[in-house]
Design an enzyme around this catalytic site. Structure first.
Site, PDB file in Angstrom:
ATOM      1  N   PRO A   1       0.762  -1.258   0.000  1.00 52.56           N
ATOM      2  CG  PRO A   1      -1.010  -1.579   1.485  1.00 52.56           C
ATOM      3  CD  PRO A   1       0.299  -2.170   1.056  1.00 52.56           C
TER       4      PRO A   1
ATOM      5  CB  THR B   1       2.023   4.458  -6.173  1.00 55.19           C
ATOM      6  OG1 THR B   1       1.718   3.776  -7.396  1.00 55.19           O
ATOM      7  CG2 THR B   1       2.117   5.948  -6.449  1.00 55.19           C
TER       8      THR B   1
ATOM      9  CE  LYS C   1       0.641   4.812 -11.023  1.00 55.64           C
ATOM     10  NZ  LYS C   1       0.731   3.721 -10.053  1.00 55.64           N
TER      11      LYS C   1
ATOM     12  CE  LYS D   1      -0.342   5.463  -2.376  1.00 55.91           C
ATOM     13  NZ  LYS D   1       0.250   4.168  -2.772  1.00 55.91           N
TER      14      LYS D   1
END
Length: 324
Positions: free
Chosen positions: A78, A110, A193, A268
């Site tokens: 996560p 990520t 990203k 996030k």
């Protein structure tokens, strides 16, 4: 990859990780072993049972154990804290496994670029192997179909760089080589990203708001979708992830907002974009505005644990004080 049997370790069997691990097991050498670890053991047991008559899948108790038995490690968890635990925990982390400078570690989560660089440098310094940030894009559908994009913090494949060819071969087990982007250095894949997710999260909210405004102005939702699709507002989020139910049959919204990317994870990813903006001297005005909306949606019962496109339900709901 060489002709020798290579064992793989896969760490993190969430919605995307499970599908990615499944594709790895299907495409790796049948005589090789896939070692798997996730904090939620039932996911491991499910994958093991799925392949009980195919190639060996072995559940282990820690990332350290998985890495000790493998030349190739893939992880997707996560956030940054979980990545640090996977790789740098003194007891259970990969850094505690026997040293192996040829071990290749593809980290697909990520997280922020700086943390990734620090982890990679720490692993290299102790001889744990070669750590490369390889975040993915394409969501659960791309993970299931094996067509993910990979944004890779390494140079393009070349005859003088055997690591690059291993990267390409393993990534091709989970993704589409036409969508592999070699960003040059450790942490650069994540920088790309984060920029992409800044856009995708923000645009999804813009689509939801635009559709809601048009529908409440009396425009048929399917007609409005067609107008946008053929006009200057055209974008992937409107075309494919369309947040209004009943317009795009395969969109999460048309399937009870079936999970592709959790609403809670939107904050996030936007948070990473906001921090990257300030770190580079760019004020992230759009992401900050979107963050405030997703922050509220992430605790809205209509959106919790559903696809992020369920933000449409949040913005179109009547104010709580008027609800009965």
């Amino acid at each position: 990859m060489t002709n020798t049997v290579e064992n793989f370790a896969f760490i993190g069997l969430g919605a995307m990780g499970y599908a990615m691990a499944r594709n790895v097991r299907r495409k790796m050498a049948p005589t090789g072993t896939l070692y798997i670890f996730d904090v939620y053991r039932p996911a491991c047991e499910q994958l093991q049972n799925e392949f009980e008559d195919s190639g060996p899948v072995v559940i282990v108790d820690s990332p350290r154990e998985a890495a000790a038995l493998s030349q190739m490690v893939i992880s997707i968890v996560p956030g940054a804290e979980e990545v640090q635990q996977v790789y740098l925990n003194d007891i259970s982390g990969i850094n505690a496994a026997p040293k192996n400078q040829d071990r290749l570690m593809m980290e697909c989560s990520t997280i922020d670029s700086q943390t990734s660089r620090e982890i990679g440098e720490a692993l290299r310094a102790t001889g744990a192997g070669i750590y490369i940030d390889t975040p993915v894009s394409g969501g659960v559908p791309g993970a299931n179909s094996g067509t993910l994009s990979f944004l890779i913090g390494h140079n393009k494949p070349s005859d003088t760089d055997p690591v690059s060819h291993r990267l390409e071969t393993v990534a091709a087990m989970m993704g589409n080589p036409k969508k592999f982007f070699y960003c040059g250095k450790l942490g650069a894949g994540l920088a790309a990203k984060i920029s992409n997710n800044y856009l995708s999260c923000s645009i999804l909210l813009a689509v939801a708001e635009a559709m809601a405004i048009g529908i409440r102005s009396g425009i048929d939702e399917k007609l409005l979708h067609e107008v946008i699709q053929n006009s200057t507002g055209q974008n992937f989020m409107a075309d494919v992830v369309q947040p209004v139910p009943g317009i795009v049959p395969d969109a999460p919204s048309s399937n009870n907002y079936k999970l592709g990317f959790k609403t809670q994870m939107m904050i996030k990813d936007l948070g990473l974009g906001i921090r990257a903006g300030y770190a580079t001297g760019i004020k992230p005005t759009i992401a900050e505005a979107a963050y405030g909306v997703y922050e509220k949606a992430s605790i809205d019962p209509r959106c919790i644990d559903l696809d992020g496109s369920s933000v449409y339900l949040h913005i179109t709901a009547p104010p709580r004080e008027t609800q009965k």
